[in-house]
Motif scaffolding. Structure first.
Motif, PDB file in Angstrom:
ATOM      1  N   PRO A   1       0.824  -1.222   0.000  1.00 51.35           N
ATOM      2  CA  PRO A   1       0.000   0.000   0.000  1.00 51.35           C
ATOM      3  C   PRO A   1       0.851   1.263   0.000  1.00 51.35           C
ATOM      4  O   PRO A   1       1.838   1.359   0.738  1.00 51.35           O
ATOM      5  CB  PRO A   1      -0.807  -0.123   1.299  1.00 51.35           C
ATOM      6  CG  PRO A   1      -0.738  -1.565   1.675  1.00 51.35           C
ATOM      7  CD  PRO A   1       0.565  -2.067   1.160  1.00 51.35           C
TER       8      PRO A   1
ATOM      9  N   VAL B   1       0.086   5.219   0.605  1.00 51.15           N
ATOM     10  CA  VAL B   1      -0.976   6.098   1.095  1.00 51.15           C
ATOM     11  C   VAL B   1      -0.425   7.502   1.274  1.00 51.15           C
ATOM     12  O   VAL B   1       0.673   7.680   1.814  1.00 51.15           O
ATOM     13  CB  VAL B   1      -1.534   5.584   2.442  1.00 51.15           C
ATOM     14  CG1 VAL B   1      -2.713   6.436   2.891  1.00 51.15           C
ATOM     15  CG2 VAL B   1      -1.945   4.127   2.332  1.00 51.15           C
TER      16      VAL B   1
ATOM     17  N   GLY C   1      -6.329  11.668   5.137  1.00 49.60           N
ATOM     18  CA  GLY C   1      -5.756  10.394   4.734  1.00 49.60           C
ATOM     19  C   GLY C   1      -5.524   9.430   5.879  1.00 49.60           C
ATOM     20  O   GLY C   1      -5.080   8.296   5.645  1.00 49.60           O
TER      21      GLY C   1
ATOM     22  N   ASP D   1      -7.741   7.880   7.723  1.00 50.15           N
ATOM     23  CA  ASP D   1      -8.650   6.733   7.600  1.00 50.15           C
ATOM     24  C   ASP D   1      -8.138   5.741   6.557  1.00 50.15           C
ATOM     25  O   ASP D   1      -8.232   4.520   6.741  1.00 50.15           O
ATOM     26  CB  ASP D   1     -10.063   7.209   7.245  1.00 50.15           C
ATOM     27  CG  ASP D   1     -10.084   8.120   6.024  1.00 50.15           C
ATOM     28  OD1 ASP D   1      -9.004   8.642   5.653  1.00 50.15           O
ATOM     29  OD2 ASP D   1     -11.165   8.318   5.436  1.00 50.15           O
ATOM     30  N   ARG D   2      -7.575   6.254   5.452  1.00 50.91           N
ATOM     31  CA  ARG D   2      -7.003   5.360   4.429  1.00 50.91           C
ATOM     32  C   ARG D   2      -5.784   4.628   4.977  1.00 50.91           C
ATOM     33  O   ARG D   2      -5.552   3.463   4.651  1.00 50.91           O
ATOM     34  CB  ARG D   2      -6.616   6.157   3.187  1.00 50.91           C
ATOM     35  CG  ARG D   2      -7.783   6.790   2.447  1.00 50.91           C
ATOM     36  CD  ARG D   2      -7.370   7.211   1.041  1.00 50.91           C
ATOM     37  NE  ARG D   2      -6.249   8.117   1.047  1.00 50.91           N
ATOM     38  CZ  ARG D   2      -6.341   9.443   1.160  1.00 50.91           C
ATOM     39  NH1 ARG D   2      -7.549  10.005   1.281  1.00 50.91           N
ATOM     40  NH2 ARG D   2      -5.276  10.216   1.161  1.00 50.91           N
TER      41      ARG D   2
ATOM     42  N   ALA E   1      -7.002   1.690   7.097  1.00 41.62           N
ATOM     43  CA  ALA E   1      -7.469   0.584   6.256  1.00 41.62           C
ATOM     44  C   ALA E   1      -6.297  -0.159   5.623  1.00 41.62           C
ATOM     45  O   ALA E   1      -6.316  -1.393   5.512  1.00 41.62           O
ATOM     46  CB  ALA E   1      -8.404   1.128   5.172  1.00 41.62           C
ATOM     47  N   ALA E   2      -5.257   0.582   5.212  1.00 43.05           N
ATOM     48  CA  ALA E   2      -4.080  -0.052   4.605  1.00 43.05           C
ATOM     49  C   ALA E   2      -3.336  -0.905   5.626  1.00 43.05           C
ATOM     50  O   ALA E   2      -2.832  -1.984   5.300  1.00 43.05           O
ATOM     51  CB  ALA E   2      -3.153   1.018   4.029  1.00 43.05           C
TER      52      ALA E   2
END
Length: 480
Positions: free
Chosen positions: A340, A342, A351, A353-354, A357-358
């Motif tokens: 990932p 990001v 970013g 939250d991303r 998730a990553a």
């Protein structure tokens, strides 16, 4: 909730030495140079039968502005407010200083119970300083030696009633809660271990503070503020985690001072104990040589890797920059292909939250297990599509494949002549595993083994059975 004891005092009075003794490990960096500790470090302490949480703090200095000492002092004062009790340490060999008197007054007004300790009191050199500590008005001082372990039993006697009183308050608070009959407590799971690593001033501490939602770690424009690897526990959207903030890693040739070497070693240890490593880059200067070394270190240690590009809020041409980043990532870090990438802003929180998730996704892939039947069907297809080489006219045969481990995924292939299988063919299989079983970015370990290695008769010479040997001897005698 565990009883929390904060160790406070001037720089170089022995706070970190006592912290290490209480937790039973050398977690905090210790050096003769004053001001080594800058952040709040927590640890599980054990003193006789007592169990509690101990907090190491930065040395108190008379600074109230936004300078580095001023920010360190505010962080220490915050720890005093969080703690159930404070252990105020002075240096018995130096005696009471004006700075000690200032902070003794602050602690008296804080309302937090205070234990006064005169450290380095072993021998005659510390006797006068221990007696002088009475003048601080914090009760009878406890004479101890953090380095030699003297005074630990007396400290346990003083802490015991405090811990019992705190436990009683927690028990009373819990009985006041309305709990439905038959309701079960949520199952406890081991926290996910995450290490944030990168070059100095990439924004690691700022990012963790934004994730935690409070100024838990010391930050500022100065490079190299963080020295210790600080573990911060957090429940991030329902997932229990421990995030390790680490010291910035510079090129080995530039690391000359002993203290910086200790800091980098502490960061490397955090990487070894982590499950997911977040490699934080600066958007202005991404993928420098040191960034590549840091990312390669995480891969060689077998950790799940997430690459985060910080300071994205100041970028103007975001789409063009993101395209260049992805191209450079694939070209410069082929061993992490598919990991990932990001973009985040530790300053604004964009970013985050991303990133979470990553991290969860990388952890799941790192723990992935594939059945043996699936692996062997896939291996047959891969061999048919691209057969292995035939050194000296003998084709290498790949007979069987199984997964031996996870964290990271490790696979064993039983084959003939494993020592003659080229590295390029192993890469072909690893890339195929990533694509077919959806394991992007995670380190994959592939081991080639020969079935002949398990054969106990492999190196034995063929011998003639004893009954045939007798007939051979008789025939030779007749001929003679």
């Amino acid at each position: 909730m565990s009883f929390v004891l904060a160790i406070v005092g001037r720089p170089n009075v022995g706070k970190s030495t006592l912290f290490n003794r209480l937790v039973g490990k050398k977690l905090a960096l210790v050096d003769d140079q004053p001001g080594v500790t800058r952040d709040l470090r927590e640890g599980a302490a054990r003193l006789g039968d007592l169990r509690f949480t101990v907090m190491d703090t930065a040395g108190l200095e008379e600074a109230t502005d936004d300078s580095l000492p001023g920010r360190m002092r505010r962080l220490t004062e915050r720890a005093v407010g969080m703690a159930d009790a404070c252990l105020f340490m002075i240096d018995a060999r130096v005696g009471v200083t004006p700075t000690d008197e200032v902070f003794a007054d602050i602690l008296r007004r804080s309302g937090t119970p205070v234990i006064l300790a005169a450290n380095k009191a072993e021998g005659r050199a510390g006797e006068s300083g221990a007696l002088e500590a009475f003048s601080l008005g914090l009760g009878e001082p406890l004479s101890l030696s953090a380095e030699h372990g003297e005074g630990m039993a007396e400290l346990a006697v003083m802490l015991s009633p405090m811990i019992e009183a705190a436990a009683l308050r927690v028990e009373e608070a819990e009985t006041d809660l309305d709990v439905e009959e038959g309701e079960e407590a949520p199952e406890r799971t081991k926290p996910l271990q995450i290490a944030v690593i990168g070059r100095p001033n990439a924004g690691k501490s700022t990012l963790i503070n934004k994730i935690v939602g409070e100024e838990r770690l010391l930050t500022g424009p100065e490079a190299g503020i963080t020295r210790d690897s600080i573990a911060v526990p957090i429940n991030w959207d329902g997932t229990e985690m421990r995030i390790f903030d680490t010291a910035g890693m510079r090129k080995r040739a530039k690391v000359q001072e002993k203290l910086e070497k200790l800091s980098v070693s502490d960061g490397l240890r955090a990487v070894k104990f982590a499950e997911v490593v977040v490699v934080l880059l600066d958007a202005a200067i991404p993928f420098e040589q040191q960034d590549l070394r840091i990312a390669d270190l995480a891969e060689r240690e077998g950790r799940a890797v997430v690459v985060a590009v910080n300071k994205w809020d100041v970028e103007e041409n975001k789409q063009e920059k993101l395209r260049d980043l992805k191209e450079a990532f694939d070209r410069l870090l082929p061993q992490l292909r598919g990991a990932p990438l990001v973009t985040v802003s530790a300053k604004t929180g964009r970013g985050i939250d991303r990133l979470q998730a990553a991290i969860i996704r990388a952890y799941d892939v790192w723990n992935r297990r594939v059945t043996t039947a699936q692996l062997n069907r896939w291996l047959t297809e891969m061999v048919e599509a691209h057969p292995p080489p035939a050194p000296a006219g003998r084709r290498i045969k790949l007979r069987y494949m199984t997964q031996a481990k996870t964290r990271p995924p490790g696979f064993v292939v039983m084959c003939s002549m494993p020592d003659k299988l080229p590295e390029s063919y192993s890469r072909y299989l690893v890339n195929g595993l990533r694509d077919h079983f959806d394991m992007p970015g995670t380190p994959i370990r592939l081991y080639m083994r020969s079935q002949a290695a398990d054969n106990p008769y492999k190196d034995r010479k063929k011998s003639i059975p004893s009954r045939l040997t007798k007939h051979v001897k008789k025939g030779a005698t007749k001929k003679g």
